[in-house]
Design a protein around this motif. Structure first.
Motif, short mmCIF file in Angstrom:
data_model
loop_
_atom_site.label_atom_id
_atom_site.label_comp_id
_atom_site.label_asym_id
_atom_site.label_seq_id
_atom_site.Cartn_x
_atom_site.Cartn_y
_atom_site.Cartn_z
N THR A 27 99.23 -68.60 34.05
CA THR A 27 100.68 -68.80 34.10
C THR A 27 101.05 -70.26 33.90
N HIS A 28 100.38 -71.16 34.62
CA HIS A 28 100.63 -72.58 34.37
C HIS A 28 99.29 -73.27 34.10
N HIS A 229 102.60 -77.55 27.93
CA HIS A 229 103.81 -76.95 27.36
C HIS A 229 103.45 -75.97 26.25
N SER A 231 103.75 -73.63 28.80
CA SER A 231 103.54 -73.29 30.21
C SER A 231 103.89 -74.52 31.03
N TYR A 232 103.60 -74.51 32.30
CA TYR A 232 104.06 -75.62 33.14
C TYR A 232 102.92 -76.18 33.98
N ARG A 239 108.34 -74.08 33.32
CA ARG A 239 107.97 -73.20 32.21
C ARG A 239 109.12 -73.13 31.20
N ASP A 240 108.78 -73.22 29.93
CA ASP A 240 109.77 -73.15 28.85
C ASP A 240 109.92 -71.68 28.45
N ASN A 241 110.71 -70.94 29.22
CA ASN A 241 110.87 -69.51 28.95
C ASN A 241 111.44 -69.24 27.57
N TYR A 244 108.74 -68.90 24.86
CA TYR A 244 108.03 -67.62 24.82
C TYR A 244 108.88 -66.54 24.15
#
Length: 276
Positions: A27-28, A229, A231-232, A239-241, A244
């Protein structure tokens, strides 16, 4: 002992054609900047290992650098399919992709066995699944104490593991925290280890739940702010939703994907601007 190096030089020295390459992070702390450097250098015929292949592996597969994927789940988190992954599997574009699929527990145990320098790990799993019929890395063993039949999974020892973390000190000790996955196990299982970090500090401050990788298990550390990036990195970025979501239409179309890779990854000036 870890050397502090540029990302370009660390990738050039540690990642080779034909390697088994693990790029972990859940996730990150996903090492996107390192993956993009691999694409720029054209390192190819890779066997990729990752518990949760997402956009980072969609990009490497679409770039034509991957011959095999060892994994336990694949998708664009919260959005849908990985279209470059699917195109490779279904149509062989840009090249055919061999698969070695596992459960999450199976993949985690394979890394643990590799980190423990054992030939395999045992677990209760795979019963009722057809996965053991489609891979040579799952078998069964009988417990010598109880007679119970258990699943056995072959150890996974990557040639090189690449992860992203928050901090390293000047001696090359690394600390990561927040939502962690199997970064520690994947690093300890590998022959070579590259860690990209948000920053290099004078002293690592102990953190509850923090994972520390000592310098003697790492080959190189590269300071790459924003290297996770889109992801975070907990404590450094979010997070740069939107990325995605935007990736889905890009990845669906071969020409759009190829254009994006050329403009945002292979073009180094654009790539530097995209890391934030």
């Amino acid at each position: 002992m870890a050397d502090i190096r540029s990302l370009h030089d660390a990738v050039a020295d540690l990642v080779h054609d034909g390697d088994i390459l693990a790029m972990e992070g859940f996730t990150h702390l996903i090492p996107y900047a390192a993956a993009h450097e691999i694409i720029r250098q054209g390192i190819t015929d890779l066997t990729l290992a990752r518990m949760t292949p997402d956009v980072i592996y969609d990009q490497l597969i679409g770039a034509g650098l991957v011959r095999k994927l060892i994994f336990s789940w694949g998708g664009n988190p919260g959005v849908g399919s990985l279209h470059r992954f699917r195109d490779a599997v279904e149509n062989g574009w840009p090249r055919p992709l061999e698969l070695d699929e596992h459960s999450h527990a199976g993949m985690a145990n394979r890394y643990v066995a590799g980190a423990s320098k054992l030939p395999f790990a045992v677990l209760r799993g795979y019963r009722g699944s057809d996965i053991p019929t489609r891979t040579e890395t799952v078998s069964t063993v009988v417990c010598p104490f109880t007679g119970e039949e258990l699943a056995a999974v072959a150890a996974l020892n990557p040639d090189v593991t690449v992860i992203h973390a928050q901090q390293a000190d000047r001696n090359g000790n690394v600390q990561l925290w927040g939502l962690t996955g199997v970064q520690k196990e994947a690093a300890l299982a590998a022959d070579r280890v590259l860690v990209t970090v948000e920053e290099i500090v004078d002293t690592l401050e102990p953190r509850p739940g923090g994972v520390v990788l000592p310098t003697w298990v790492i080959d190189a550390v590269a300071e790459v702010p924003g290297g996770a990036h889109p992801s975070y990195a907990s404590g450094y970025s979010v997070r740069d939703n939107a990325f995605y979501q935007a990736w889905d239409p890009i990845a669906r179309d071969r020409e759009a994907f190829t254009r994006w890779i050329e403009e945002n990854v292979r073009n180094e000036q654009s790539a530097k601007a995209a890391v934030r």
